[in-house]
Enzyme design. Structure first.
Site, PDB file in Angstrom:
ATOM      1  N   ASP A  51       0.848  -1.188   0.000  1.00  0.00           N
ATOM      2  CA  ASP A  51       0.000   0.000   0.000  1.00  0.00           C
ATOM      3  C   ASP A  51       0.890   1.247   0.000  1.00  0.00           C
ATOM      4  OD1 ASP A  51      -2.042   1.882   0.417  1.00  0.00           O
ATOM      5  OD2 ASP A  51      -3.171   0.501   1.665  1.00  0.00           O
ATOM      6  N   ASP A  52       0.867   2.002  -1.098  1.00  0.00           N
ATOM      7  CA  ASP A  52       1.610   3.267  -1.225  1.00  0.00           C
ATOM      8  C   ASP A  52       3.118   3.079  -1.367  1.00  0.00           C
ATOM      9  OD1 ASP A  52      -0.882   4.376  -0.863  1.00  0.00           O
ATOM     10  OD2 ASP A  52      -0.488   5.154   1.142  1.00  0.00           O
ATOM     11  N   CYS A  89      -6.108   3.814  -4.071  1.00  0.00           N
ATOM     12  CA  CYS A  89      -6.171   2.405  -3.693  1.00  0.00           C
ATOM     13  C   CYS A  89      -7.404   1.668  -4.211  1.00  0.00           C
ATOM     14  CB  CYS A  89      -6.078   2.263  -2.177  1.00  0.00           C
ATOM     15  SG  CYS A  89      -7.248   3.268  -1.257  1.00  0.00           S
ATOM     16  N   ARG A  93      -7.300  -1.605  -6.685  1.00  0.00           N
ATOM     17  CA  ARG A  93      -7.687  -2.927  -6.193  1.00  0.00           C
ATOM     18  C   ARG A  93      -8.802  -3.525  -7.039  1.00  0.00           C
ATOM     19  NH1 ARG A  93      -5.411  -3.065  -0.729  1.00  0.00           N
ATOM     20  NH2 ARG A  93      -4.156  -1.164  -0.719  1.00  0.00           N
ATOM     21  N   LYS A 151      -6.313  -5.409   3.774  1.00  0.00           N
ATOM     22  CA  LYS A 151      -7.212  -4.291   3.454  1.00  0.00           C
ATOM     23  C   LYS A 151      -8.103  -4.644   2.272  1.00  0.00           C
ATOM     24  CE  LYS A 151      -6.706   0.381   1.547  1.00  0.00           C
ATOM     25  NZ  LYS A 151      -5.799   1.539   1.430  1.00  0.00           N
ATOM     26  N   HIS A 153     -11.490  -2.411   1.238  1.00  0.00           N
ATOM     27  CA  HIS A 153     -11.808  -1.079   0.696  1.00  0.00           C
ATOM     28  C   HIS A 153     -12.487  -1.165  -0.663  1.00  0.00           C
ATOM     29  CE1 HIS A 153     -10.498   3.412   0.472  1.00  0.00           C
ATOM     30  NE2 HIS A 153     -11.517   3.264   1.285  1.00  0.00           N
ATOM     31  N   HIS A 242       1.123   2.353   4.241  1.00  0.00           N
ATOM     32  CA  HIS A 242       0.076   3.351   4.382  1.00  0.00           C
ATOM     33  C   HIS A 242       0.193   4.046   5.738  1.00  0.00           C
ATOM     34  CE1 HIS A 242      -4.042   4.983   4.622  1.00  0.00           C
ATOM     35  NE2 HIS A 242      -4.127   4.802   3.323  1.00  0.00           N
ATOM     36  N   ASP A 348      -0.286  -0.566  -4.924  1.00  0.00           N
ATOM     37  CA  ASP A 348      -1.520  -0.024  -5.489  1.00  0.00           C
ATOM     38  C   ASP A 348      -1.341   1.350  -6.118  1.00  0.00           C
ATOM     39  OD1 ASP A 348      -1.137   1.302  -3.093  1.00  0.00           O
ATOM     40  OD2 ASP A 348      -3.182   1.027  -2.358  1.00  0.00           O
ATOM     41  N   ASN A 349      -0.344   2.109  -5.688  1.00  0.00           N
ATOM     42  CA  ASN A 349      -0.094   3.446  -6.264  1.00  0.00           C
ATOM     43  C   ASN A 349       1.231   3.959  -5.728  1.00  0.00           C
ATOM     44  OD1 ASN A 349      -2.792   3.975  -4.179  1.00  0.00           O
ATOM     45  ND2 ASN A 349      -0.798   4.782  -3.563  1.00  0.00           N
ATOM     46  N   LYS A 403       1.230   9.891  -5.152  1.00  0.00           N
ATOM     47  CA  LYS A 403      -0.147   9.400  -5.003  1.00  0.00           C
ATOM     48  C   LYS A 403      -1.166  10.524  -5.191  1.00  0.00           C
ATOM     49  CE  LYS A 403      -3.077   7.257  -1.425  1.00  0.00           C
ATOM     50  NZ  LYS A 403      -3.081   6.679  -0.055  1.00  0.00           N
TER      51      LYS A 403
END
Length: 601
Positions: A51-52, A89, A93, A151, A153, A242, A348-349, A403
């Site tokens: 994540d990130d 995100c 996803r 996660k 989301h 994250h 994810d980014n 991001k």
């Protein structure tokens, strides 16, 4: 079939299973060429989503963090240098798990910045649409066990959580993030950290560390069946890195002094390594920092120490995640399944620039929720750590921005694929996209197509992973992306990009993304014909996937603030009501006291 599935989902999944059975009974002439050959065991599949994490954060991409287990997978498999994802995100996803564009999948943006007038529009419901199949549903219909930890989301409630999207077992965080040490929220948008197991609210331990806990739970799910009984698909959606950026001190302390040179030094070092590793062509220009970035050397010593420590924790968080991944690999090796497991490792980014600590009202919220921001214990339990915008710009090297934006720093991410059928030591430079992951996995698993489901936008990467030399996409194949007004389109060597406020100006620019991946030379004035043609391609993309126009004056930061206030209204109303009762009671008692005194007089 999982509880909570919609009738449409049940029909599609049943059709997939029936189609697979029919094809397996048909003559060999009707079998797909990419299905597993007779006698070959179908691979297990493990998808690990950071994540990130920025393009160059992992060791295999020149990062500062020690990631020996991920680096091992990169050496044994393929490392992609032209992989792009979305800048946020939820859209990423949705595309990763379905192979469809984020709007077609149902997740155009994230709920935290969604304008109220766009809610419940097709593509903006921010959960996977009923007619869309996930890779878990496709593989479950082929006899795979489907497991998930981390996660989510991607929707809330019955039918929208992982158990309603094809996962037999799941431990899912139904939020954009959470504390890594305890089951609690990390921002005012959420009142708690909603964890669900198999679609039902679950009570989490009072303390844990997220990467270890998620790997432990996923390993438990894997161990629920003997090795070799059926292949499994496992989706590990890590919270690393994250906000809140947190890590055990034993990892963070290994980077003491590593970032004392500041963000300018880090961006320069990463840019140099990017040239050495072929992530940036020799001689290609790279921009520096935004004009309003703070000068590292001008900061007071205590601020520099705090900022440097935040990055030590960041690197420690990545290393801690890698160590947990190593334990998962060791468990698969003990089960005799490691060599038959296909791994996908990605993000994810791009890196997160936000500073949650200094937002209006956060000081009070942090005190009420047991958080602090101080050097002592930074990254440990109760610490709301973050890295901020300047570090994010440094981490995004050699790309521009981070991001939230579709400039290269926001969407160019690492992708490693390793396992059976993947040629070792491969570096794949061609343009690839997040929607390519699901068709690739379905291809390796020998999953049959489902004509009733929407056709996937992505393409299988199996041919290049097996050693093929052809391009993933043709030079005239346009590839578009849009999230909350930030938009881009690639075609051949070129890219058009539009970054919206507060950082961008909403104007389209044209770049030769192969020779100028730093996006430093806008060619829209020199090549107006190319710009016009690519804008037409983008208009076609918008119409095809259903991009909706944003309301006038839309700004992501302002919308986030407004949405947080709306979410907090019940809490604020309760607090105001309680305060009113206290004040009213105090006033009544004071009135009674005065009356009694007056009566005695």
């Amino acid at each position: 079939m999982p509880v909570g599935k919609t009738p449409r989902k049940r029909l599609l999944a049943a059709g997939t299973a029936i189609g697979a059975l029919a094809l397996s009974m048909a003559s060999p002439a009707f079998a797909r060429s990419e299905a597993p050959s007779p006698g070959r065991t179908r691979p297990n599949i493990v998808v690990i989503l950071f994540d990130d994490v920025a393009l160059m954060d992992l060791g295999a991409y020149g990062g500062e963090a020690r990631t020996p287990n991920i680096d091992r997978l990169a050496r044994q498999g393929a490392r992609f240098t032209g992989y792009r994802t979305s800048p946020l995100c939820t859209p990423s996803r949705a595309m990763l798990l379905t192979g469809l564009d984020n709007h077609r999948a149902g997740a155009a943006t994230i709920e935290e910045i969604l304008p109220p007038e766009m809610r419940n529009r097709p593509g903006y419901r921010l959960r996977i649409e009923p007619e869309v199949l996930t890779i878990a549903e496709r593989l479950r219909a082929e006899g795979y066990r489907t497991l998930m930890a981390g996660k989510w989301h991607l929707g809330h409630g019955p039918g929208e959580l992982p158990d309603g999207q094809g996962f037999e077992r799941s431990l899912a965080l139904d939020a954009s993030g959470a504390d890594n040490w305890a089951p609690r929220s990390y921002m005012p948008y959420y009142t708690d950290a909603p964890w669900y197991e198999d679609g039902r609210p679950t009570k989490m331990p009072g303390s844990f560390y997220s990467s270890d806990m998620l790997v432990d739970r996923l390993t438990r799910y894997i161990d629920e069946a003997p090795a070799g009984r059926a292949p499994f698909f496992a989706y590990l959606a890590l919270q690393a890195v994250h906000i809140p950026v947190q890590a055990p001190a034993r990892f963070s302390d290994g980077y003491r002094g590593r970032f004392d040179g500041g963000w300018e030094s880090l961006r320069q070092a990463r840019t140099a390594r990017a040239r050495q590793l072929g992530l940036l062509p020799e001689g290609a220009p790279v921009d520096g920092f935004s004009p309003d970035a703070r000068d590292w050397d001008a900061l007071p010593a205590d601020e520099r120490r705090m900022a440097a420590r935040s990055m030590e924790v960041y690197a420690g968080m990545i290393e801690a995640a890698d160590a947990a991944i190593g334990r998962l690999m060791q468990r698969l090796e003990a089960r005799g399944e490691l060599d038959n497991t296909l791994f996908v490792v990605t993000s994810d980014n791009g890196p997160e620039p936000s500073d949650p600590v200094h937002q209006t009202g956060m000081g009070l919220w942090m005190r009420l929720n047991g958080y602090s921001w101080r050097l002592e214990g930074l990254g440990g339990p109760g610490s709301l750590n973050y890295i901020g915008r300047e570090w994010a710009e440094a981490l995004a090297a050699p790309g521009r921005r981070y991001k939230f934006y579709v400039s290269e720093g926001g969407i160019r991410a690492p992708l490693i694929v390793s396992g059976p059928g993947v040629a070792p030591g491969r570096r794949i430079d061609g343009l690839t996209f997040v929607t390519d992951v699901t068709p690739t996995l379905a291809d390796f698993a020998g999953a049959r197509p489902t004509p009733e489901a929407p056709a996937m936008d992505g393409v299988s990467l199996r041919a290049v992973l097996e050693g093929g030399s052809g391009p993933v996409r043709g030079p005239d194949s346009p590839l578009g992306i849009e999230v909350s007004g930030n938009a881009a389109l690639y075609r051949g060597d070129f890219k058009i990009v539009r970054d919206m406020p507060p950082l961008g100006d909403g104007r389209w620019r044209l770049y030769d993304i192969v020779r100028d991946p730093g996006e430093t030379r806008d060619l829209s004035g020199a090549e107006p014909g190319r710009l016009t043609a690519m804008l037409a391609d983008y208009a076609d993309y918008e119409a095809r996937v259903g991009v909706a126009p944003l309301p006038p004056g839309y700004n992501t930061q302002k919308q986030l603030t407004a949405n947080v206030l709306v979410r907090q209204l019940p809490t604020l109303a309760g607090a105001i009501g309680a305060l009113a009762l206290v004040l009213g009671g105090a006033g009544f008692l004071a009135w009674r006291w005065r009356r009694r005194r007056g009566g005695r007089a």
